[in-house]
Design a protein around this motif. Structure first.
Motif, PDB file in Angstrom:
ATOM      1  N   ARG A   1      60.728  49.807  25.445  1.00 38.49           N
ATOM      2  CA  ARG A   1      61.434  50.037  24.195  1.00 38.49           C
ATOM      3  C   ARG A   1      60.446  50.128  23.031  1.00 38.49           C
ATOM      4  O   ARG A   1      60.540  51.020  22.193  1.00 38.49           O
ATOM      5  CB  ARG A   1      62.421  48.883  23.985  1.00 38.49           C
ATOM      6  CG  ARG A   1      63.302  49.051  22.801  1.00 38.49           C
ATOM      7  CD  ARG A   1      64.516  48.181  22.906  1.00 38.49           C
ATOM      8  NE  ARG A   1      64.227  46.816  22.524  1.00 38.49           N
ATOM      9  CZ  ARG A   1      65.176  45.897  22.328  1.00 38.49           C
ATOM     10  NH1 ARG A   1      66.441  46.204  22.552  1.00 38.49           N
ATOM     11  NH2 ARG A   1      64.867  44.688  21.967  1.00 38.49           N
TER      12      ARG A   1
ATOM     13  N   ILE B   1      61.718  46.231  30.106  1.00 34.85           N
ATOM     14  CA  ILE B   1      62.522  47.062  29.201  1.00 34.85           C
ATOM     15  C   ILE B   1      62.039  46.917  27.765  1.00 34.85           C
ATOM     16  O   ILE B   1      61.945  47.895  27.026  1.00 34.85           O
ATOM     17  CB  ILE B   1      64.017  46.701  29.351  1.00 34.85           C
ATOM     18  CG1 ILE B   1      64.514  47.281  30.663  1.00 34.85           C
ATOM     19  CG2 ILE B   1      64.824  47.238  28.173  1.00 34.85           C
ATOM     20  CD1 ILE B   1      65.961  47.080  30.928  1.00 34.85           C
ATOM     21  N   GLU B   2      61.707  45.690  27.390  1.00 35.88           N
ATOM     22  CA  GLU B   2      61.225  45.464  26.021  1.00 35.88           C
ATOM     23  C   GLU B   2      59.934  46.249  25.771  1.00 35.88           C
ATOM     24  O   GLU B   2      59.770  46.887  24.732  1.00 35.88           O
ATOM     25  CB  GLU B   2      60.993  43.959  25.800  1.00 35.88           C
ATOM     26  CG  GLU B   2      60.431  43.596  24.436  1.00 35.88           C
ATOM     27  CD  GLU B   2      61.439  43.763  23.303  1.00 35.88           C
ATOM     28  OE1 GLU B   2      62.619  44.021  23.594  1.00 35.88           O
ATOM     29  OE2 GLU B   2      61.023  43.655  22.139  1.00 35.88           O
TER      30      GLU B   2
ATOM     31  N   PHE C   1      69.498  50.384  25.722  1.00 39.47           N
ATOM     32  CA  PHE C   1      68.907  49.244  25.019  1.00 39.47           C
ATOM     33  C   PHE C   1      67.944  49.661  23.928  1.00 39.47           C
ATOM     34  O   PHE C   1      67.236  48.851  23.374  1.00 39.47           O
ATOM     35  CB  PHE C   1      68.196  48.337  26.025  1.00 39.47           C
ATOM     36  CG  PHE C   1      69.087  47.932  27.153  1.00 39.47           C
ATOM     37  CD1 PHE C   1      70.081  46.991  26.955  1.00 39.47           C
ATOM     38  CD2 PHE C   1      68.957  48.521  28.394  1.00 39.47           C
ATOM     39  CE1 PHE C   1      70.935  46.640  27.976  1.00 39.47           C
ATOM     40  CE2 PHE C   1      69.808  48.174  29.422  1.00 39.47           C
ATOM     41  CZ  PHE C   1      70.792  47.227  29.221  1.00 39.47           C
TER      42      PHE C   1
ATOM     43  N   ALA D   1      63.855  42.348  31.808  1.00 43.19           N
ATOM     44  CA  ALA D   1      63.938  42.404  30.350  1.00 43.19           C
ATOM     45  C   ALA D   1      62.560  42.603  29.724  1.00 43.19           C
ATOM     46  O   ALA D   1      62.418  43.327  28.743  1.00 43.19           O
ATOM     47  CB  ALA D   1      64.587  41.133  29.807  1.00 43.19           C
TER      48      ALA D   1
END
Lengths: 387, 252
Positions: free
Chosen positions: A81, A77-78, A111, A74
């Motif tokens: 992003r 991914i953050e 996401f 996560a």
């Protein structure tokens, strides 16, 4: 499962670290250590802040990672992003081979948009419109339900063999006999307090004996039916709502429908009959114990019991049958209102565990409101009709 | 790969004085899909509920990663609880919370992650079970199969190495049930999660099971243990063969 009260979220062995440094225009965020939920919690804010504060290229260096799970993924991914939303280029370097499969499970594009978790905020006009619509539907449902209930009750009287009297008797025991101790206690205290409060004052005028009439009249006409009905709403109306509500959640009501059984006939009619039948007894009981409570106070004013009795039943200001009967009439109507609305709230239950609680609460609240409204109407009506 | 993750020794379960299971010995190895099998009422779910520490065993012990959950308290118990996730038979999603909030709940309880991180992790878990688009839905708004998948996502919120599934295919159509089996196999392979699955669905057993133990109401213990195809083809026990061949009566 029980949780320890003192165990709030904490990071016992968080050993992940995050170092951010700018190298040749690119921001290099080096993650190291164990990137599990605790590790991610320690590095999250720092990494996100660093990434947001930089406008050039972003490099995430994972060479020193010892461990990475879903929470670690996560973090990556953050960071990606953030970079993509701001159209920065982003690279993940030296990501450990063994965790690559984990990262491959998640497709970044899913996401990219922030998830809308909170319900959409509505504006004032929409709220008012929705509330009005709800009120009207509620009114409509209430009217149609009362009509249906009236039809079914009438049917039950015309076809007594098809009515579930056994069920009604069992419910009457629960709603009536089992409520007797509570009704007696409340009635007794009501009479006692009423007589005591009034007596202390009336004694100054030498009128303490008239406490008997005050207690008798207010109990028979008003307080007996009112208190019994409120007890019925709290004990029985809520139970009806919860019981029928749970049946609704368990799809038992749907099962009744498919068997061709009308839930109002099968469930509501016995309950309403039970409640209507027990209310006069509950009120009589409350009245009796209320009068006993009043008697205790009168005795303490040094009057013999026979004087109290005579004052109640044979004096000029004595109670007569019409006082008792108006009280009984109210009792029956209150019983009908409370049980009917309890069952209605049960039938209206939405899905989920909290819905059953809402139904029970709403049954009690609506029941008490109805009692108050109708008590007011009756008082005005009886006064106008001079009963 | 052959490391033991759960150890059950001389386990006995009793319910209101009546013995349900007695003298159970088995172990679950890290990374395998371990299936507990048996007819209705033989104590499968009882065994599972003891394994996850809801009830203490009447005798014997159950060790999860060497730790005894039945007698652990406070922080120690919390640490063990964090090691595994459970999917209950009916999903047991909280009806007043959206799917995302359901999955986020263990994270809120056990970690100190910032809110946006929890949201992202919960979203990722839901995406993993194919429900990435349904984050804002309430449990009552989705189908039974989706509820079970969401329940698996919630069980995986903290990335446990160990997942307990109670009757994952109960009440589902064969296609949905097969999808769920596929999900289990995929998670087991890609994330190396150890699964302990209670089921009586034959099709699922062949699809997912690495090793099976079979419980029997009559002996109150394990009647068979091994790979599913082995049990079907080579078991001496008539009841086991009956079960695997789906026959109503035991062969004469």
């Amino acid at each position: 499962m029980q949780y320890n009260a003192m165990s709030m979220p904490q990071t016992p062995n968080a050993v992940a670290t995050c170092k951010a440094a700018v190298e040749a225009g690119a921001l290099r965020i080096a993650l190291s250590g164990r990137l599990d939920a605790d590790g991610a919690a320690t590095v999250w804010d720092e990494a996100v802040r660093a990434a947001r504060g930089h406008s050039g290229e972003l490099i995430v260096d994972c060479g020193e990672l010892e461990y990475c799970d879903g929470a670690g993924a996560a973090v990556l991914i953050e960071l990606q992003r953030i970079a993509m939303q701001r159209e920065q280029s982003v690279r993940i370097e030296r990501f450990p081979e063994e965790y690559q499969r984990l990262l491959n499970l998640f497709e970044l594009r899913h996401f990219l948009q922030d998830e809308k978790v909170e319900p959409q905020a509505t504006n004032f006009v929409v709220d008012i419109g929705r509330a009005t619509a709800n009120l009207l539907t509620d009114l409509y449902n209430g009217v149609s339900y009362r009509g249906e209930l009236a039809v079914e009750l009438w049917r039950a009287l015309r076809h007594p063999r098809q009515t579930r009297w056994g069920e009604a008797l069992l419910l009457a025991e629960k709603a009536g006999a089992n409520a007797m101790p509570l009704v007696a206690l409340i009635g007794f205290l009501l009479g006692l307090i009423l007589a005591f409060q009034a007596g202390a004052f009336m004694k100054e005028y030498g009128a303490e004996l008239y406490v008997a009439n005050l207690v008798g009249l207010s109990l028979l006409r008003e307080l007996g039916p009112l208190m019994s009905a409120i007890i019925l709403a709290g004990r029985t109306g809520s139970a009806f709502a919860a019981e029928i509500g749970t049946m609704k959640v368990n799809e038992e009501l749907d099962a009744l429908h498919t068997m061709g059984v009308n839930p109002v006939r099968y469930l509501v009619v016995p309950r309403v009959i039970a409640a209507v039948c027990v209310m006069p007894f509950l009120v009589m009981f409350a009245n009796l114990f209320g009068l006993i409570g009043g008697g205790v106070v009168v005795l303490s004013f040094d009057y013999p019991l026979i004087t109290y009795y005579n004052q109640l039943f044979t004096s000029v200001a004595a109670m007569d049958l019409s006082d008792l009967l108006t009280g009984m009439f109210k009792a029956v109507v209150f019983g009908l209102l409370v049980s009917a609305v309890g069952c209605l709230r049960g039938l209206q239950t939405k899905s989920g565990a909290s819905a059953v609680g809402d139904a029970a609460t709403s049954a009690v609240v609506t029941g008490i409101v109805l009692i108050a409204i109708w008590d007011g109407i009756f008082t005005a009506l009886f006064y106008a009709l001079d009963i | 790969m052959n490391e033991t993750i759960i150890q059950v020794r001389n386990f006995k379960a009793a319910y209101e004085g009546r013995t349900v299971l007695d003298g159970l010995n088995f172990e679950v190895r890290r990374g395998e899909v371990f299936v507990i099998l048996g007819g209705s009422g033989c104590g499968k779910s009882t065994l599972l509920k003891h394994m996850i520490g809801l009830y203490p065993p009447a005798a014997g012990e159950i060790l999860i990663k060497g730790k005894d959950i039945a007698h652990a308290e406070g922080e120690e118990r919390r640490a063990i609880l964090r090691e595994f996730g459970v999917m209950y038979q009916s999903g047991a999603l909280f009806g007043s919370l959206s799917l995302l909030e359901n999955v986020r709940m263990p994270l809120e309880e056990f970690t100190s992650l910032p809110r946006e991180a929890m949201n992202l992790i919960a979203h990722m878990k839901l995406a993993l079970v194919g429900l990435g688009e349904f984050c804002g839905y309430m449990p009552s708004e989705i189908s039974g199969g989706m509820q079970k998948r969401a329940a698996i996502a919630r069980a995986m919120a903290l990335d446990p190495e160990l997942l307990f599934l109670d009757e994952p295919s109960a009440g589902l159509d064969p296609i949905t049930s097969a999808e769920l089996d596929e999900l289990i196999v995929r998670l087991s392979r890609s994330l190396k999660i150890t699964f302990v699955v209670v089921t009586h669905e034959l099709a699922s057993i062949y699809a997912i099971a690495g090793r099976v133990i079979m419980l029997d109401k009559r002996t109150k213990g394990i009647v068979a243990e091994g790979r599913p195809d082995e049990l079907r083809d080579r078991s001496e026990n008539p009841w086991v063969r009956q079960f695997f061949n789906r026959e109503a009566k035991a062969p004469a």
